[in-house]
Design a protein around this motif. Sequence first.
Motif, PDB file in Angstrom:
ATOM      1  N   ALA A  14       0.839  -1.083  -0.064  1.00  0.00           N
ATOM      2  CA  ALA A  14       0.054   0.008  -0.041  1.00  0.00           C
ATOM      3  C   ALA A  14       0.854   1.241  -0.166  1.00  0.00           C
ATOM      4  O   ALA A  14       0.720   2.141  -0.748  1.00  0.00           O
ATOM      5  CB  ALA A  14      -1.026  -0.125   1.142  1.00  0.00           C
ATOM      6  N   LYS A  15       2.001   1.335   0.934  1.00  0.00           N
ATOM      7  CA  LYS A  15       2.860   2.279   0.826  1.00  0.00           C
ATOM      8  C   LYS A  15       3.627   2.543  -0.427  1.00  0.00           C
ATOM      9  O   LYS A  15       3.975   3.620  -0.749  1.00  0.00           O
ATOM     10  CB  LYS A  15       3.875   2.090   2.066  1.00  0.00           C
ATOM     11  N   LEU A  16       3.898   1.419  -1.180  1.00  0.00           N
ATOM     12  CA  LEU A  16       4.759   1.462  -2.701  1.00  0.00           C
ATOM     13  C   LEU A  16       3.683   1.543  -3.692  1.00  0.00           C
ATOM     14  O   LEU A  16       3.967   0.482  -4.459  1.00  0.00           O
ATOM     15  CB  LEU A  16       5.781   0.367  -2.411  1.00  0.00           C
ATOM     16  N   ALA A  17       2.533   2.202  -3.631  1.00  0.00           N
ATOM     17  CA  ALA A  17       1.734   2.075  -4.778  1.00  0.00           C
ATOM     18  C   ALA A  17       2.437   2.392  -6.053  1.00  0.00           C
ATOM     19  O   ALA A  17       3.022   3.527  -6.158  1.00  0.00           O
ATOM     20  CB  ALA A  17       0.601   2.980  -4.541  1.00  0.00           C
ATOM     21  N   GLY A  18       2.006   1.840  -7.079  1.00  0.00           N
ATOM     22  CA  GLY A  18       2.890   1.911  -8.435  1.00  0.00           C
ATOM     23  C   GLY A  18       4.012   0.965  -8.553  1.00  0.00           C
ATOM     24  O   GLY A  18       4.646   1.015  -9.437  1.00  0.00           O
TER      25      GLY A  18
END
Length: 84
Positions: A14-18
């Motif tokens: 979730a924190k590293l979306a993309g």
Amino acid sequence: MLNVLIAFVKELTAKLAGLEEAVAVLLRVLGIMLISKIGSSLCKDAGESALALQVELVGNALALIATIPLFHGLLALVGSFLAG
């Protein structure tokens, strides 16, 4: 304990979306390294130190092969910066 690991992976994703592809590659490499380390330890415990070294070597090679998509993306990014 497995629930904690799953929650951590979900939070990290979730924190590293993309960057889902990078996270997937890193998790794949982590799995390869864990399996090769366990296999190597089992071989050492059985007195097969030469086989243990081969298991570690194959694990390292597979981990390196698994990171090829990341290196490809990195080279493409550097190429786009150099192109202007």
